[in-house]
Scaffold this motif. Structure first.
Motif, PDB file in Angstrom:
ATOM      1  N   UNK A 114       0.800  -1.221   0.000  1.00  0.00           N
ATOM      2  CA  UNK A 114       0.000   0.000   0.000  1.00  0.00           C
ATOM      3  C   UNK A 114       0.834   1.273   0.000  1.00  0.00           C
ATOM      4  N   UNK A 115       2.129   1.148  -0.127  1.00  0.00           N
ATOM      5  CA  UNK A 115       3.010   2.309  -0.179  1.00  0.00           C
ATOM      6  C   UNK A 115       3.794   2.296  -1.497  1.00  0.00           C
ATOM      7  N   UNK A 116       4.002   3.477  -2.047  1.00  0.00           N
ATOM      8  CA  UNK A 116       4.821   3.616  -3.256  1.00  0.00           C
ATOM      9  C   UNK A 116       5.919   4.620  -2.937  1.00  0.00           C
ATOM     10  N   UNK A 117       7.157   4.244  -3.258  1.00  0.00           N
ATOM     11  CA  UNK A 117       8.298   5.122  -3.034  1.00  0.00           C
ATOM     12  C   UNK A 117       8.982   5.433  -4.360  1.00  0.00           C
ATOM     13  N   UNK A 118       9.471   6.654  -4.461  1.00  0.00           N
ATOM     14  CA  UNK A 118      10.203   7.126  -5.640  1.00  0.00           C
ATOM     15  C   UNK A 118      11.594   7.532  -5.189  1.00  0.00           C
ATOM     16  N   UNK A 119      12.598   7.005  -5.884  1.00  0.00           N
ATOM     17  CA  UNK A 119      13.979   7.395  -5.624  1.00  0.00           C
ATOM     18  C   UNK A 119      14.471   8.152  -6.848  1.00  0.00           C
ATOM     19  N   UNK A 120      14.724   9.437  -6.675  1.00  0.00           N
ATOM     20  CA  UNK A 120      15.300  10.224  -7.756  1.00  0.00           C
ATOM     21  C   UNK A 120      16.814  10.105  -7.635  1.00  0.00           C
ATOM     22  N   UNK A 121      17.477   9.523  -8.628  1.00  0.00           N
ATOM     23  CA  UNK A 121      18.920   9.308  -8.534  1.00  0.00           C
ATOM     24  C   UNK A 121      19.719  10.614  -8.550  1.00  0.00           C
ATOM     25  N   UNK A 122      20.337  10.931  -7.437  1.00  0.00           N
ATOM     26  CA  UNK A 122      21.259  12.070  -7.390  1.00  0.00           C
ATOM     27  C   UNK A 122      22.615  11.650  -7.947  1.00  0.00           C
ATOM     28  N   UNK A 123      22.990  10.407  -7.648  1.00  0.00           N
ATOM     29  CA  UNK A 123      24.244   9.846  -8.147  1.00  0.00           C
ATOM     30  C   UNK A 123      23.932   8.526  -8.829  1.00  0.00           C
ATOM     31  N   UNK A 124      24.535   8.312  -9.984  1.00  0.00           N
ATOM     32  CA  UNK A 124      24.377   7.058 -10.724  1.00  0.00           C
ATOM     33  C   UNK A 124      25.765   6.568 -11.078  1.00  0.00           C
ATOM     34  N   UNK A 125      26.077   5.355 -10.671  1.00  0.00           N
ATOM     35  CA  UNK A 125      27.340   4.745 -11.057  1.00  0.00           C
ATOM     36  C   UNK A 125      27.034   3.393 -11.674  1.00  0.00           C
ATOM     37  N   UNK A 126      27.790   3.044 -12.660  1.00  0.00           N
ATOM     38  CA  UNK A 126      27.586   1.761 -13.298  1.00  0.00           C
ATOM     39  C   UNK A 126      28.810   1.347 -14.072  1.00  0.00           C
ATOM     40  N   UNK A 127      28.907   0.047 -14.308  1.00  0.00           N
ATOM     41  CA  UNK A 127      30.017  -0.458 -15.087  1.00  0.00           C
ATOM     42  C   UNK A 127      29.607  -1.732 -15.806  1.00  0.00           C
ATOM     43  N   UNK A 128      30.327  -2.009 -16.875  1.00  0.00           N
ATOM     44  CA  UNK A 128      30.233  -3.312 -17.529  1.00  0.00           C
ATOM     45  C   UNK A 128      31.535  -4.032 -17.265  1.00  0.00           C
ATOM     46  N   UNK A 129      31.448  -5.332 -17.211  1.00  0.00           N
ATOM     47  CA  UNK A 129      32.599  -6.196 -17.055  1.00  0.00           C
ATOM     48  C   UNK A 129      32.587  -7.141 -18.242  1.00  0.00           C
ATOM     49  N   UNK A 130      33.557  -6.971 -19.154  1.00  0.00           N
ATOM     50  CA  UNK A 130      33.583  -7.753 -20.387  1.00  0.00           C
ATOM     51  C   UNK A 130      34.881  -8.535 -20.486  1.00  0.00           C
ATOM     52  N   UNK A 131      34.897  -9.467 -21.416  1.00  0.00           N
ATOM     53  CA  UNK A 131      36.120 -10.257 -21.633  1.00  0.00           C
ATOM     54  C   UNK A 131      36.985  -9.664 -22.732  1.00  0.00           C
ATOM     55  N   UNK A 132      36.633  -8.490 -23.206  1.00  0.00           N
ATOM     56  CA  UNK A 132      37.435  -7.825 -24.225  1.00  0.00           C
ATOM     57  C   UNK A 132      36.957  -8.081 -25.644  1.00  0.00           C
ATOM     58  N   UNK A 133      36.101  -9.091 -25.839  1.00  0.00           N
ATOM     59  CA  UNK A 133      35.595  -9.372 -27.179  1.00  0.00           C
ATOM     60  C   UNK A 133      34.185  -8.854 -27.354  1.00  0.00           C
ATOM     61  N   UNK A 134      33.569  -8.419 -26.268  1.00  0.00           N
ATOM     62  CA  UNK A 134      32.190  -7.941 -26.322  1.00  0.00           C
ATOM     63  C   UNK A 134      32.167  -6.443 -26.534  1.00  0.00           C
ATOM     64  N   UNK A 135      31.002  -5.948 -26.939  1.00  0.00           N
ATOM     65  CA  UNK A 135      30.813  -4.512 -27.075  1.00  0.00           C
ATOM     66  C   UNK A 135      30.686  -3.861 -25.725  1.00  0.00           C
ATOM     67  N   UNK A 136      30.517  -2.568 -25.735  1.00  0.00           N
ATOM     68  CA  UNK A 136      30.429  -1.791 -24.497  1.00  0.00           C
ATOM     69  C   UNK A 136      29.221  -2.174 -23.669  1.00  0.00           C
ATOM     70  N   UNK A 137      28.067  -2.354 -24.318  1.00  0.00           N
ATOM     71  CA  UNK A 137      26.852  -2.732 -23.622  1.00  0.00           C
ATOM     72  C   UNK A 137      26.453  -4.148 -24.006  1.00  0.00           C
ATOM     73  N   UNK A 138      25.807  -4.877 -23.091  1.00  0.00           N
ATOM     74  CA  UNK A 138      25.310  -6.201 -23.462  1.00  0.00           C
ATOM     75  C   UNK A 138      24.329  -6.104 -24.622  1.00  0.00           C
ATOM     76  N   UNK A 139      24.193  -7.191 -25.384  1.00  0.00           N
ATOM     77  CA  UNK A 139      23.287  -7.209 -26.527  1.00  0.00           C
ATOM     78  C   UNK A 139      21.868  -6.903 -26.090  1.00  0.00           C
TER      79      UNK A 139
END
Length: 140
Positions: A114-139
């Motif tokens: 019965x409750x809804x919460x909203x999180x407005x991202x003040x900070x966003x961090x992210x990374x991909x971990x690839x084996x070097x043969x993949x593109x920057x983002x997953x397919x």
């Protein structure tokens, strides 16, 4: 030995990946200690939307700083991505918005959410971990 490549994501790419999954973990403070709960979410206009129930410990996090993390890491190849957003959890009070979120965000547990919460991202961090043969983002 395979070498993994860690690539930082910009805000837009990180939020795009976060929007592509429906499950993550919210980190908040409970009794002055860190607490983590698995929870499903939707992304709406760049904000993380989650639902909660009246007795949930998570409700103590309203109007406080929280972190939300989601990832998709393959346990065999050790490749994938992770995104963390940090912001203030705010209660959604608009009845039309609550009705909309109740329609598009179904709880995975059998509590009356019965409750809804909203999180407005003040900070966003992210990374991909690839084996070097993949593109920057997953397919996509």
């Amino acid at each position: 030995m395979n070498t993994r490549h860690l690539t930082q994501l910009d805000r837009d790419d990180a939020l795009k990946l976060l929007a592509g999954v429906g499950f993550g973990r919210i980190v908040f403070t409970e009794h002055a200690l860190p607490a983590i709960r698995p929870i499903n979410h939707v992304i709406d206009d760049g904000d993380v939307i989650i639902r909660s129930h009246a007795g949930a410990a998570l409700n103590s996090s309203v109007n406080t700083v929280v972190a939300y993390e989601a990832d998709d890491i393959d346990p065999l190849t050790h490749t994938g991505w992770s995104v963390i957003v940090t912001g203030i959890a705010r209660a959604v009070t608009d009845p039309d918005a609550i009705t909309r979120y109740e329609r598009i965000l179904r709880p995975w547990v059998d509590h009356a959410m019965d409750r809804v919460l909203r999180i407005h991202p003040e900070f966003v961090t992210g990374f991909t971990l690839t084996d070097g043969t993949e593109g920057r983002l997953p397919a996509e």
